[in-house]
Design a protein around this motif. Structure first.
Motif, short mmCIF file in Angstrom:
data_model
loop_
_atom_site.label_atom_id
_atom_site.label_comp_id
_atom_site.label_asym_id
_atom_site.label_seq_id
_atom_site.Cartn_x
_atom_site.Cartn_y
_atom_site.Cartn_z
N UNK A 177 23.09 76.48 65.46
CA UNK A 177 22.90 75.70 66.69
C UNK A 177 22.48 74.27 66.37
N UNK A 178 21.63 74.11 65.35
CA UNK A 178 21.25 72.76 64.93
C UNK A 178 22.48 71.99 64.43
N UNK A 179 23.25 72.65 63.57
CA UNK A 179 24.42 71.98 62.99
C UNK A 179 25.43 71.59 64.06
N UNK A 180 25.54 72.41 65.10
CA UNK A 180 26.45 72.09 66.20
C UNK A 180 25.97 70.83 66.93
N UNK A 181 24.65 70.76 67.22
CA UNK A 181 24.09 69.58 67.89
C UNK A 181 24.20 68.35 67.00
N UNK A 182 23.92 68.53 65.70
CA UNK A 182 24.00 67.41 64.76
C UNK A 182 25.43 66.92 64.60
N UNK A 183 26.38 67.86 64.68
CA UNK A 183 27.79 67.48 64.56
C UNK A 183 28.23 66.62 65.75
N UNK A 184 27.78 67.00 66.95
CA UNK A 184 28.12 66.20 68.14
C UNK A 184 27.54 64.79 68.02
N UNK A 185 26.30 64.73 67.54
CA UNK A 185 25.66 63.43 67.35
C UNK A 185 26.43 62.61 66.31
N UNK A 186 26.83 63.25 65.23
CA UNK A 186 27.57 62.57 64.17
C UNK A 186 28.91 62.04 64.67
#
Length: 553
Positions: A355-364
């Protein structure tokens, strides 16, 4: 916007009351006159740290206040509402500093901690200092600039929420893993103890029963003998109690016939006789039930001894052994659950990481999109700043294994200043003058997207001159069309682009140095611009150039 600043007994200022307007305000003055004093005073109103040196020599305390119109600032209004501070179209930040360095802070007349001034101040004013371009060499600051330009706070909030969740679960997992060896050792011990107690299987109340039966078996011969003696006294001896009671009853019957008053005595004697006879029956029945069983006695002896041994081993009383057994089984179940929880929490941690990586990916992905936008804008801006062949680029490297509360990206501002040269990090390529121009271009462009209503540029044009300075001035003026801009400058090309201009002057009155700051009329402004153009001697040519600067602006 900031519409008034009051300064009393601060540094070399005795008293200043400054009124400000919308647009770009240029602040000029001779070197050493204290052009940045108003900025410093405002900084204290915004929560910066103070010391005793802030107080004017000979004064007991300095008093500073900044008044803002927040009619069109919903974020500031919401912040004030959340902190139960007075909400109006006007917001006043006030600071007092004693000669010993202690200070007090106020918002709309209410005393507040210093950090609250800082929190609210960030919603009202952004200050770009003359060394801001050096901070731009740091990747952390570059990331802040990009996120500010892209208004990434909502996405960052989601990343931070997932990051906190991941770290909390990770911490719980580490605690479980740290105690796993100790827990395994404890489990092995309890498994052995529970197995031993399971095998013995002493039930609640059983020890008391065994103890009683063991006592009866151990004293069965004595019980039989005593019961037999009792029966002899009651019925078997020549002069037994039953026989004597029978005689007494007969005598009492005869007496009752002579005197009815003795009838009650006859009844009591009859009842005694009946009770003796029933007692004899009970004793005889008890004697008939006594069995001396050596094998059963040996079994009782063995179980009683085993119970006492286990009780000593577990440091409890024999009576409490069944309850202790239950507690050990419960603890064993809890330890087994901890092992299952360890496996479960590993799965939960993987889910939290996903879930963190998904949110971080959107931010990236958003950073990449806005980086491309900034690349074009900053490149165009620095090319206009007398670097016609320069190219600016923001490298966004996403690494899923790198997890921080700001995402998984590494940001690097890169530039090439000459054709044929590869892009390299800003710190490796740009000279001092180039860095100033690049930094200023980035600051002006990013400031256009930041919601802060008042922007202050404190001598950010250091290292810039000539035609480049004129471009900088136009950039700041354009920025001033949409927001309030203050620019402390020594360049006439920049100052002339201000919608209004203020002059800082230092003079000695009765042996004391005082600094003043006054708005300039158009004629006085022409004189000040001419001074900046021609230094000490103002010529007609300088005045003509000054008029031309204002006309172009």
């Amino acid at each position: 916007m900031l519409y008034q600043l009051n300064i009393q007994n601060f540094a070399i200022v005795k008293f200043l009351e400054l009124d400000f307007q919308h647009g770009m305000t240029s602040i000029t003055g001779e070197t050493g006159a204290g052009k940045s004093i108003a900025i410093d005073a405002l900084g204290l109103c915004l929560g910066e740290r103070a010391d005793s040196g802030s107080v004017r020599n000979g004064a007991n305390k300095a008093e500073l206040s900044a008044s803002f119109n927040i009619t069109n600032l919903p974020q500031a209004q919401q912040w004030l509402a959340e902190h139960d501070l007075n909400i109006d179209s006007e917001c006043i930040l006030r600071r007092t500093i004693n000669h010993d360095g202690r200070s007090r802070a106020y918002i709309n007349g209410s005393p507040v901690p210093l950090f609250q001034l800082k929190c609210l101040g960030q919603l009202l004013v952004a200050i770009h200092g003359q060394h801001a371009h050096h901070a731009m060499l740091k990747n952390e600051h570059q990331l802040t600039l990009l996120d500010g330009y892209a208004d990434h706070q909502p996405l960052i909030n989601k990343v931070q929420k997932q990051y906190r969740n991941f770290k909390n679960i990770q911490s719980e997992l580490k605690q479980l893993e740290a105690t796993q060896e100790e827990r395994n050792a404890r489990k092995q011990l309890i498994e052995y103890q529970v197995e031993e107690l399971n095998e013995f299987d002493l039930k609640a109340g059983e020890f008391e029963q065994i103890e009683q039966e063991h006592k009866l078996q151990a004293n069965s011969a004595e019980l039989q003998q005593s019961c037999q003696q009792s029966l002899s006294l009651l019925t078997e001896d020549e002069t037994n109690i039953e026989s004597m009671l029978n005689q007494a009853v007969q005598f009492a019957d005869g007496l009752a016939e002579l005197d009815p008053k003795l009838k009650a005595v006859t009844e009591m004697l009859n009842e005694s006789l009946i009770q003796v006879q029933e007692s004899c029956g009970e004793i005889q029945h008890y004697v008939n039930g006594i069995e001396q069983d050596p094998e059963y006695f040996a079994q009782l002896e063995e179980r009683l001894t085993k119970a006492m041994q286990l009780a000593r081993k577990h440091l409890v009383t024999p009576v409490a052994l069944p309850l202790h057994h239950q507690k050990l089984k419960q603890e064993l179940a809890s330890l087994s659950q901890a092992e299952n929880k360890l496996d479960d929490i590993k799965e939960v941690l993987q889910q939290a990481q996903s879930e963190y990586q998904s949110a971080a990916k959107k931010l990236s992905q958003s950073r990449l999109r806005f980086a491309k936008e900034l690349n074009k804008l900053v490149t165009a801006s620095i090319q206009e700043l007398n670097m016609p062949k320069a190219k600016f680029y923001i490298e966004v490297n996403h690494n899923e294994q790198s997890m921080t509360d700001l995402g998984s990206d590494q940001i690097d501002f890169q530039v090439t200043t000459n054709p044929g040269q590869p892009l390299q990090s800003l710190s490796k390529v740009a000279s001092g003058g180039e860095l100033s121009r690049i930094g200023l271009g980035i600051q002006v462009i990013t400031a256009q997207k930041v919601s802060t209503p008042t922007l202050i540029f404190d001598e950010v044009d250091v290292g810039i001159s000539g035609p480049t300075a004129a471009v900088v001035g136009r950039m700041l003026r354009t920025l001033g069309e949409s927001t309030q801009v203050f620019c402390v400058t020594h360049l006439p090309q920049v100052a002339g682009n201000g919608h209004q201009q203020m002059l800082v002057n230092k003079k000695v009155i009765k042996g004391e140095t005082e600094t003043s700051m006054v708005p300039l009329s158009e004629s006085k402004r022409i004189e000040e611009l001419a001074r900046l153009l021609a230094s000490d001697k103002i010529t007609e040519h300088a005045l003509a150039n000054a008029r031309e600067l204002l006309q172009k602006a």
